[in-house]
Scaffold this motif. Structure first.
Motif, PDB file in Angstrom:
ATOM      1  N   MET A  11     -17.249 -21.612   4.837  1.00  0.00           N
ATOM      2  CA  MET A  11     -16.479 -22.189   5.427  1.00  0.00           C
ATOM      3  C   MET A  11     -15.394 -23.064   4.643  1.00  0.00           C
ATOM      4  O   MET A  11     -14.474 -23.812   5.772  1.00  0.00           O
ATOM      5  N   ILE A  12     -16.373 -24.069   4.025  1.00  0.00           N
ATOM      6  CA  ILE A  12     -15.850 -25.798   3.317  1.00  0.00           C
ATOM      7  C   ILE A  12     -15.058 -24.971   2.633  1.00  0.00           C
ATOM      8  O   ILE A  12     -13.524 -25.186   2.195  1.00  0.00           O
ATOM      9  N   HIS A  21     -27.316 -25.661  13.310  1.00  0.00           N
ATOM     10  CA  HIS A  21     -28.040 -26.130  12.398  1.00  0.00           C
ATOM     11  C   HIS A  21     -27.580 -26.879  11.003  1.00  0.00           C
ATOM     12  O   HIS A  21     -26.873 -27.644  11.088  1.00  0.00           O
ATOM     13  N   CYS A  22     -26.897 -25.516  10.820  1.00  0.00           N
ATOM     14  CA  CYS A  22     -25.917 -25.720   9.287  1.00  0.00           C
ATOM     15  C   CYS A  22     -24.523 -26.242   9.904  1.00  0.00           C
ATOM     16  O   CYS A  22     -23.265 -27.093   8.772  1.00  0.00           O
ATOM     17  N   VAL A  23     -24.157 -26.119  11.262  1.00  0.00           N
ATOM     18  CA  VAL A  23     -22.164 -26.424  10.879  1.00  0.00           C
ATOM     19  C   VAL A  23     -22.679 -28.726  11.417  1.00  0.00           C
ATOM     20  O   VAL A  23     -21.821 -28.911  11.061  1.00  0.00           O
ATOM     21  N   GLU A  24     -23.962 -28.561  11.803  1.00  0.00           N
ATOM     22  CA  GLU A  24     -23.925 -30.008  11.832  1.00  0.00           C
ATOM     23  C   GLU A  24     -23.908 -31.199  11.062  1.00  0.00           C
ATOM     24  O   GLU A  24     -23.170 -31.959  11.141  1.00  0.00           O
ATOM     25  N   PRO A  25     -23.597 -31.826   9.708  1.00  0.00           N
ATOM     26  CA  PRO A  25     -23.490 -31.543   8.606  1.00  0.00           C
ATOM     27  C   PRO A  25     -21.844 -32.111   8.449  1.00  0.00           C
ATOM     28  O   PRO A  25     -21.841 -32.658   7.632  1.00  0.00           O
ATOM     29  N   ILE A  26     -21.936 -30.350   8.667  1.00  0.00           N
ATOM     30  CA  ILE A  26     -19.636 -31.112   7.853  1.00  0.00           C
ATOM     31  C   ILE A  26     -19.723 -30.973   9.039  1.00  0.00           C
ATOM     32  O   ILE A  26     -17.572 -30.391   8.779  1.00  0.00           O
ATOM     33  N   LYS A  27     -19.376 -31.023  10.763  1.00  0.00           N
ATOM     34  CA  LYS A  27     -19.047 -30.808  11.833  1.00  0.00           C
ATOM     35  C   LYS A  27     -17.397 -31.192  11.329  1.00  0.00           C
ATOM     36  O   LYS A  27     -16.343 -31.389  11.736  1.00  0.00           O
ATOM     37  N   SER A  28     -17.835 -33.212  10.812  1.00  0.00           N
ATOM     38  CA  SER A  28     -16.576 -33.700  10.689  1.00  0.00           C
ATOM     39  C   SER A  28     -14.760 -33.006   9.457  1.00  0.00           C
ATOM     40  O   SER A  28     -13.866 -33.437   9.737  1.00  0.00           O
ATOM     41  N   GLU A  29     -15.358 -31.927   8.933  1.00  0.00           N
ATOM     42  CA  GLU A  29     -14.912 -30.982   8.268  1.00  0.00           C
ATOM     43  C   GLU A  29     -13.310 -29.976   9.273  1.00  0.00           C
ATOM     44  O   GLU A  29     -12.532 -29.955   9.264  1.00  0.00           O
ATOM     45  N   PHE A  30     -14.281 -30.390  10.582  1.00  0.00           N
ATOM     46  CA  PHE A  30     -13.143 -29.374  11.445  1.00  0.00           C
ATOM     47  C   PHE A  30     -12.296 -30.444  12.470  1.00  0.00           C
ATOM     48  O   PHE A  30     -12.508 -31.648  12.366  1.00  0.00           O
ATOM     49  N   SER A  90      -8.164 -21.765  10.278  1.00  0.00           N
ATOM     50  CA  SER A  90      -9.567 -21.732  11.027  1.00  0.00           C
ATOM     51  C   SER A  90     -10.791 -21.042  10.722  1.00  0.00           C
ATOM     52  O   SER A  90     -10.488 -19.843   9.692  1.00  0.00           O
ATOM     53  N   CYS A  91     -11.658 -21.153  11.239  1.00  0.00           N
ATOM     54  CA  CYS A  91     -12.953 -19.867  11.157  1.00  0.00           C
ATOM     55  C   CYS A  91     -13.380 -19.862  12.606  1.00  0.00           C
ATOM     56  O   CYS A  91     -13.632 -19.526  13.256  1.00  0.00           O
ATOM     57  N   LEU A  92     -13.478 -18.702  12.298  1.00  0.00           N
ATOM     58  CA  LEU A  92     -14.460 -18.015  13.405  1.00  0.00           C
ATOM     59  C   LEU A  92     -15.976 -17.198  12.978  1.00  0.00           C
ATOM     60  O   LEU A  92     -15.535 -16.545  12.003  1.00  0.00           O
ATOM     61  N   MET A  93     -16.593 -17.702  13.386  1.00  0.00           N
ATOM     62  CA  MET A  93     -18.095 -17.607  12.811  1.00  0.00           C
ATOM     63  C   MET A  93     -18.430 -15.819  14.181  1.00  0.00           C
ATOM     64  O   MET A  93     -18.886 -17.145  15.563  1.00  0.00           O
TER      65      MET A  93
END
Ligand SMILES: Nc1ncnc2c1ncn2[C@@H]1O[C@H](COP(=O)(O)OP(=O)(O)O)[C@@H](O)[C@H]1O
Ligand SMILES: [Mg+2]
Length: 454
Positions: free
Chosen positions: A149-150, A173-182, A274-277
């Protein structure tokens, strides 16, 4: 809700809409309203003219009416805010947004956007995402998804795995620590099969401040891609398998949902940042095809939780730790299976794992059986023939050995096998350059010990 809570919620909403907090006059009007006071009394208490207070009041009700999509006035203000709070707000606390009528107004962000279109806070719209209370292990998978993603900025990521293996938990869970990237993160489950238009409308409502949503699908897509190009967004669509028709080969869309295929394809092919998961227990056919052509599309298949499963057993205070590996092996480190079974062992076997493991035939707890039944119900007769053969084989088999029992024409047989592969029901091995297949161990356990013993 006490007065202070109502005022805080109101302040968040006003900030989300205007970029400004409530001033002391507006606060006094709301406070007076909540205490059942008339405009005359409010004006008197704050030494202002009644006309001015009435004008300010109308302006506040106008903003709330716009945000709630229904008329808000002095007499229904409290009831409407309490309704909004009851349905949404409490779960939104600490999640950086306020939700109204299922539209999450990113209080801080929209406010900041209104002021300067800044990007110091991310706009999160978790929709109906479950709250992740416990999460163990999966570090490798998490690192992998984060990198995709990043660092790699993949446009389409598919997280696959059988029901209950932990796709939703891992993604959130994995989006939580990287949310500020979006700039914006949106989560939506397709559990109740919303149309593509509904999903696009929802995304556009989150993105656009002016809230002018174009009427046609084409125009909606154009507008969405404009945002995906302009801002770095993450859209997570969960339960994608619900778009596929039951009793058809895997990945065949239900009538009326085929345009999702084009949407996924467009996400992969059109240039944007952007990213679609996608989270699914069936791999969409177009994803399998697109992966071959594009280097911005990847899938991750989620398997056993491994040794981290022990934490689930520990939480249930199970005994006989020496037997835990055996239990984990039986459930293939399937988190939901282990969670439910651990609860069953605690309740009926006093936490004694060895006693549970000695039961013959082996026990598979009801809720898990139900989930597996649901998955089997989606299969075609062709697929059922193949898995029934595999269920009774202890060793992996090559193609001709599997087909020996069923005697299908090879094209038919491969069609069924391919479909089971997209459903993640098969495990593949290689021996002396020959591909061998077995059934997913949990499913095999179910078919062998539960269905056949009924
Ligand atoms: N890594 C994990 N650690 C702890 N519990 C987990 C983990 N992954 C999944 N679970 C639990 O297993 C259950 C199913 O997980 P979920 O994410 O809903 O699976 P899926 O989305 O694949 O159907 C949930 O109750 C969840 O709490
Ligand atoms: Mg899920």
């Amino acid at each position: 809700m006490d007065i202070q809570e109502v005022l805080t919620l109101a302040d968040n909403l006003i900030f989300a809409s205007t970029g400004k907090h409530l001033d002391h006059l507006q606060k006094a009007i709301l406070e007076g309203t909540l205490q059942g006071q008339t405009y005359t009394k409010i004006a008197e208490d704050i030494h202002s003219s009644e006309g001015h207070i009435r004008d300010l009041g109308s302006e506040i009700w106008r903003i709330f009416s716009k945000e709630f999509g229904e008329t808000v006035n002095k007499s229904n203000f409290r009831a409407i805010l309490e309704k909004a709070n009851f349905y949404n707000y409490s779960s939104a606390i600490g999640r950086d947004y306020v939700t109204v009528n299922n539209v999450n107004i990113c209080s801080e962000v929209r406010g900041a956007q209104a002021q300067q279109r800044g990007q110091d806070r991310v706009c999160l719209d978790w929709g109906d995402a479950p709250e992740i209370l416990t999460f163990y292990g999966r570090q490798e998978e998490e690192n992998c998804l984060t990198e995709w993603m990043i660092k790699k900025c993949y446009r389409l990521i598919t997280l696959l795995g059988i029901s209950g293996v932990g796709k939703t938990s891992l993604a959130l869970h994995c989006v939580e620590p990287i949310k500020s990237e979006f700039h914006t993160i949106i989560y939506r489950s397709l559990r109740f099969c919303p149309s593509l238009e509904e999903i696009l409308t929802h995304c556009l409502e989150v993105f656009s401040e002016s809230s002018i949503i174009p009427p046609t699908l084409d125009a909606k897509l154009t507008q969405l891609f404009k945002y995906l190009r302009q801002y770095r967004c993450l859209i997570i669509l969960d339960d994608v398998q619900m778009l596929f028709a039951p009793q058809e080969l895997a990945g065949c869309y239900q009538a009326g949902y085929e345009n999702y295929r084009l949407f996924f394809k467009q996400i992969a092919e059109v240039s944007h940042q952007s990213c679609l998961m996608l989270l699914s227990s069936e791999k969409p056919r177009e994803v399998a095809e697109l992966e071959l052509e594009h280097d911005t599309i990847f899938s991750l298949v989620l398997g056993s939780l491994g040794q981290a499963s022990k934490q689930i057993l520990r939480d249930q205070k199970l005994r006989d730790e020496t037997e835990w590996n055996e239990l984990i092996k039986r459930y293939e480190g399937h988190p939901l299976g282990l969670k439910l079974t651990a609860a069953l062992i605690q309740e009926f076997f006093g936490g004694c794992v060895s006693e549970f493991l000695q039961c013959s035939p082996p026990i598979l707890c009801e809720p898990l059986q139900f989930r597996l039944y649901q998955q089997l119900e989606r299969l075609t007769t062709l697929e059922m023939k193949i898995i029934n053969t595999l269920a009774h084989e202890d060793q992996p088999l090559n193609l001709s050995a599997i087909n020996h029992n069923i005697q299908l024409s090879y094209p038919e047989f491969l069609k069924g096998l391919q479909s089971l592969n997209l459903r993640l029901f098969l495990k593949k091995f290689e021996q002396n350059n020959i591909k061998l297949f077995t059934l997913d161990p949990l499913l095999r356990h179910f078919l062998k010990h539960t269905i056949s013993s009924e």
